[in-house]
Design a protein around this motif. Structure first.
Motif, PDB file in Angstrom:
ATOM      1  N   GLY A 115       0.831  -1.195   0.000  1.00  0.00           N
ATOM      2  CA  GLY A 115       0.000   0.000   0.000  1.00  0.00           C
ATOM      3  C   GLY A 115       0.861   1.239   0.000  1.00  0.00           C
ATOM      4  N   CYS A 116       0.296   2.351  -0.441  1.00  0.00           N
ATOM      5  CA  CYS A 116       1.058   3.589  -0.446  1.00  0.00           C
ATOM      6  C   CYS A 116       0.162   4.763  -0.097  1.00  0.00           C
ATOM      7  N   SER A 117       0.791   5.842   0.288  1.00  0.00           N
ATOM      8  CA  SER A 117       0.038   7.055   0.606  1.00  0.00           C
ATOM      9  C   SER A 117       0.931   8.259   0.443  1.00  0.00           C
ATOM     10  N   GLN A 118       0.321   9.382   0.099  1.00  0.00           N
ATOM     11  CA  GLN A 118       1.082  10.629   0.012  1.00  0.00           C
ATOM     12  C   GLN A 118       1.196  11.278   1.389  1.00  0.00           C
ATOM     13  N   SER A 119       0.377  10.810   2.318  1.00  0.00           N
ATOM     14  CA  SER A 119       0.269  11.508   3.594  1.00  0.00           C
ATOM     15  C   SER A 119       1.283  11.018   4.617  1.00  0.00           C
ATOM     16  N   LYS A 120       2.034  11.959   5.184  1.00  0.00           N
ATOM     17  CA  LYS A 120       3.065  11.614   6.146  1.00  0.00           C
ATOM     18  C   LYS A 120       2.482  11.153   7.483  1.00  0.00           C
ATOM     19  N   ARG A 121       1.218  11.464   7.727  1.00  0.00           N
ATOM     20  CA  ARG A 121       0.669  11.176   9.055  1.00  0.00           C
ATOM     21  C   ARG A 121       0.681   9.676   9.361  1.00  0.00           C
ATOM     22  N   TYR A 122       0.652   8.842   8.306  1.00  0.00           N
ATOM     23  CA  TYR A 122       0.637   7.401   8.533  1.00  0.00           C
ATOM     24  C   TYR A 122       1.959   6.877   9.090  1.00  0.00           C
ATOM     25  N   ILE A 123       3.047   7.621   8.848  1.00  0.00           N
ATOM     26  CA  ILE A 123       4.347   7.195   9.386  1.00  0.00           C
ATOM     27  C   ILE A 123       4.305   7.226  10.912  1.00  0.00           C
ATOM     28  N   ALA A 124       3.645   8.254  11.443  1.00  0.00           N
ATOM     29  CA  ALA A 124       3.585   8.410  12.895  1.00  0.00           C
ATOM     30  C   ALA A 124       2.432   7.610  13.503  1.00  0.00           C
ATOM     31  N   PHE A 157       9.105   2.355   2.950  1.00  0.00           N
ATOM     32  CA  PHE A 157      10.004   3.144   2.106  1.00  0.00           C
ATOM     33  C   PHE A 157       9.512   4.587   2.012  1.00  0.00           C
ATOM     34  N   GLY A 158      10.418   5.536   2.088  1.00  0.00           N
ATOM     35  CA  GLY A 158      10.059   6.946   1.982  1.00  0.00           C
ATOM     36  C   GLY A 158       9.832   7.542   3.351  1.00  0.00           C
ATOM     37  N   VAL A 159      10.912   7.900   4.016  1.00  0.00           N
ATOM     38  CA  VAL A 159      10.768   8.304   5.415  1.00  0.00           C
ATOM     39  C   VAL A 159      10.529   9.803   5.567  1.00  0.00           C
ATOM     40  N   HIS A 160      11.133  10.577   4.699  1.00  0.00           N
ATOM     41  CA  HIS A 160      11.033  12.036   4.875  1.00  0.00           C
ATOM     42  C   HIS A 160       9.950  12.658   4.017  1.00  0.00           C
ATOM     43  N   LYS A 161       9.858  12.221   2.756  1.00  0.00           N
ATOM     44  CA  LYS A 161       8.785  12.777   1.953  1.00  0.00           C
ATOM     45  C   LYS A 161       8.151  11.698   1.093  1.00  0.00           C
ATOM     46  N   GLY A 162       6.879  11.898   0.778  1.00  0.00           N
ATOM     47  CA  GLY A 162       6.103  10.860   0.121  1.00  0.00           C
ATOM     48  C   GLY A 162       6.363  10.762  -1.358  1.00  0.00           C
ATOM     49  N   PRO A 163       5.715   9.825  -2.054  1.00  0.00           N
ATOM     50  CA  PRO A 163       4.785   8.872  -1.439  1.00  0.00           C
ATOM     51  C   PRO A 163       5.488   7.863  -0.521  1.00  0.00           C
ATOM     52  N   PHE A 164       4.746   7.424   0.482  1.00  0.00           N
ATOM     53  CA  PHE A 164       5.252   6.446   1.429  1.00  0.00           C
ATOM     54  C   PHE A 164       4.680   5.077   1.075  1.00  0.00           C
ATOM     55  N   PHE A 165       5.548   4.068   1.108  1.00  0.00           N
ATOM     56  CA  PHE A 165       5.131   2.717   0.724  1.00  0.00           C
ATOM     57  C   PHE A 165       5.296   1.752   1.878  1.00  0.00           C
ATOM     58  N   TRP A 166       4.322   0.864   2.014  1.00  0.00           N
ATOM     59  CA  TRP A 166       4.411  -0.214   2.993  1.00  0.00           C
ATOM     60  C   TRP A 166       4.285  -1.536   2.252  1.00  0.00           C
ATOM     61  N   GLY A 193      14.236   4.391   4.238  1.00  0.00           N
ATOM     62  CA  GLY A 193      13.238   3.476   4.771  1.00  0.00           C
ATOM     63  C   GLY A 193      13.813   2.538   5.811  1.00  0.00           C
ATOM     64  N   CYS A 194      12.992   1.587   6.200  1.00  0.00           N
ATOM     65  CA  CYS A 194      13.415   0.663   7.237  1.00  0.00           C
ATOM     66  C   CYS A 194      12.594  -0.613   7.126  1.00  0.00           C
ATOM     67  N   CYS A 202      15.127   3.720  11.352  1.00  0.00           N
ATOM     68  CA  CYS A 202      14.517   4.042  10.069  1.00  0.00           C
ATOM     69  C   CYS A 202      15.400   4.902   9.164  1.00  0.00           C
ATOM     70  N   ASN A 203      16.235   5.739   9.729  1.00  0.00           N
ATOM     71  CA  ASN A 203      17.178   6.510   8.936  1.00  0.00           C
ATOM     72  C   ASN A 203      18.356   6.834   9.838  1.00  0.00           C
ATOM     73  N   SER A 204      19.243   7.674   9.382  1.00  0.00           N
ATOM     74  CA  SER A 204      20.447   7.906  10.166  1.00  0.00           C
ATOM     75  C   SER A 204      20.252   9.020  11.185  1.00  0.00           C
ATOM     76  N   SER A 205      19.010   9.441  11.392  1.00  0.00           N
ATOM     77  CA  SER A 205      18.785  10.593  12.265  1.00  0.00           C
ATOM     78  C   SER A 205      19.316  10.358  13.675  1.00  0.00           C
ATOM     79  N   ASN A 206      19.358   9.088  14.105  1.00  0.00           N
ATOM     80  CA  ASN A 206      19.882   8.802  15.440  1.00  0.00           C
ATOM     81  C   ASN A 206      21.340   9.197  15.570  1.00  0.00           C
ATOM     82  N   LEU A 207      22.113   8.855  14.538  1.00  0.00           N
ATOM     83  CA  LEU A 207      23.534   9.168  14.567  1.00  0.00           C
ATOM     84  C   LEU A 207      23.727  10.680  14.556  1.00  0.00           C
TER      85      LEU A 207
END
Ligand SMILES: *[C@@H]1O[C@H](CO)[C@@H](O)[C@H](O)[C@H]1NC(C)=O
Ligand SMILES: *[C@@H]1O[C@H](CO)[C@@H](O)[C@H](O)[C@H]1NC(C)=O
Ligand SMILES: *[C@@H]1O[C@H](CO)[C@@H](O)[C@H](O)[C@H]1NC(C)=O
Ligand SMILES: *[C@@H]1O[C@H](CO)[C@@H](O)[C@H](O)[C@H]1NC(C)=O
Length: 229
Positions: A115-124, A157-166, A193-194, A202-207
């Motif tokens: 499935g995919c979506s343009q909306s970032k809200r689904y990531i959270a 896939f697609g952590v920062h900007k969409g479309p987001f894929f699951w 992605g992750c 999910c990305n390198s933001s932790n580092l």
């Protein structure tokens, strides 16, 4: 100048601990990995229907991410369906080898949902991603509740900007002998992605975050050192 003050050394030690803390805490089954959360939601849904919980398979998760990465130009904006059907052979010939899945441990893929979506809200909001993006109809729910599955893996896939894929991949076989990853199960590190069961966030933001924290605390140490100087 003389020898550095003990307080400065203590401060340095603390700053080094601060640097490693986020890395250590993210090294296994990060609670903030939305792919892991989808696996938990799937198992909750199955056990509510008196079906067995599925094994969390990093090998399937990594291949799920490979699968959607290939589909990233095929998101139907209107209904979130992904018009993309890679050939069956891609699992053993492309996704598996890319992930480092040991070929002799390859099981059968017993089902998949994309499935995919343009909306970032689904990531959270993985609960919403499950019910509004991945499992919107009876057909996909019957895939989730199929009795043939033994293992599951989720790629995002697609952590920062969409479309987001699951992508959810289901497979058969026992967890400790099917879809095994080389390198003691680390799999490859994905750039975008992750996937569920991954040792990486999910990305390198932790580092980047811990580098930032570390520099900040180092700066504080220096300021403290000069002030008490
Ligand atoms: C989703 O939309 C695409 C094109 O926008 C269409 O081809 C496809 O049939 C739709 N799928 C569903 C399940 O409605
Ligand atoms: C369950 O999955 C298996 C393997 O993919 C398939 O052959 C079977 O038709 C599925 N059963 C149902 C009820 O969908
Ligand atoms: C399982 O998922 C389906 C589809 O999203 C949903 O309708 C159903 O309420 C869920 N069941 C449970 C117990 O969460
Ligand atoms: C895999 O797990 C099963 C059950 O947990 C166990 O009996 C078996 O010995 C394990 N195999 C390996 C290779 O670790």
């Amino acid at each position: 100048m003389g020898a550095p003050k003990p307080c400065f050394c203590l401060c340095l030690c603390l700053s080094i601990i601060i640097f490693f803390l986020p890395l250590v805490s993210s090294s296994h089954h990060l609670p903030g990995n939305p792919a892991n959360e989808i696996v938990a939601i799937i198992n909750k849904n199955r056990t509510a229907a008196k079906l067995g919980a599925l094994n969390d398979s990093p090998g399937l998760g990594c291949m799920a991410l490979q699968y959607v990465e290939l589909c990233k130009d095929n998101c139907a904006a209107t209904n979130g369906s992904v018009n993309c059907n890679p050939p069956e052979d891609d699992f053993t010939e492309v996704f598996g080898p890319n992930c480092g899945v040991e070929l002799p441990t390859f099981g059968t893929i017993t089902g998949h949902i994309v499935g995919c979506s343009q909306s970032k809200r689904y990531i959270a909001d993985p609960e919403a991603a499950f019910s509004e993006v991945l499992v919107r109809d009876g057909r996909s729910l019957s895939v989730v509740r199929n009795r043939s599955h033994k293992g599951v893996g989720v790629g995002l896939f697609g952590v920062h900007k969409g479309p987001f894929f699951w992508c959810v991949l289901f497979g058969d076989g026992e967890t400790n002998s099917t879809f095994m990853l080389e390198e003691r199960g680390q799999g490859i590190k994905q750039k975008k992605g992750c996937f569920s069961g991954s040792a990486f966030a999910c990305n390198s933001s932790n580092l980047i975050r811990s580098l930032g924290l570390w520099l900040l605390s180092l700066l504080l140490c220096l300021v403290l050192h000069i002030l008490r100087g």
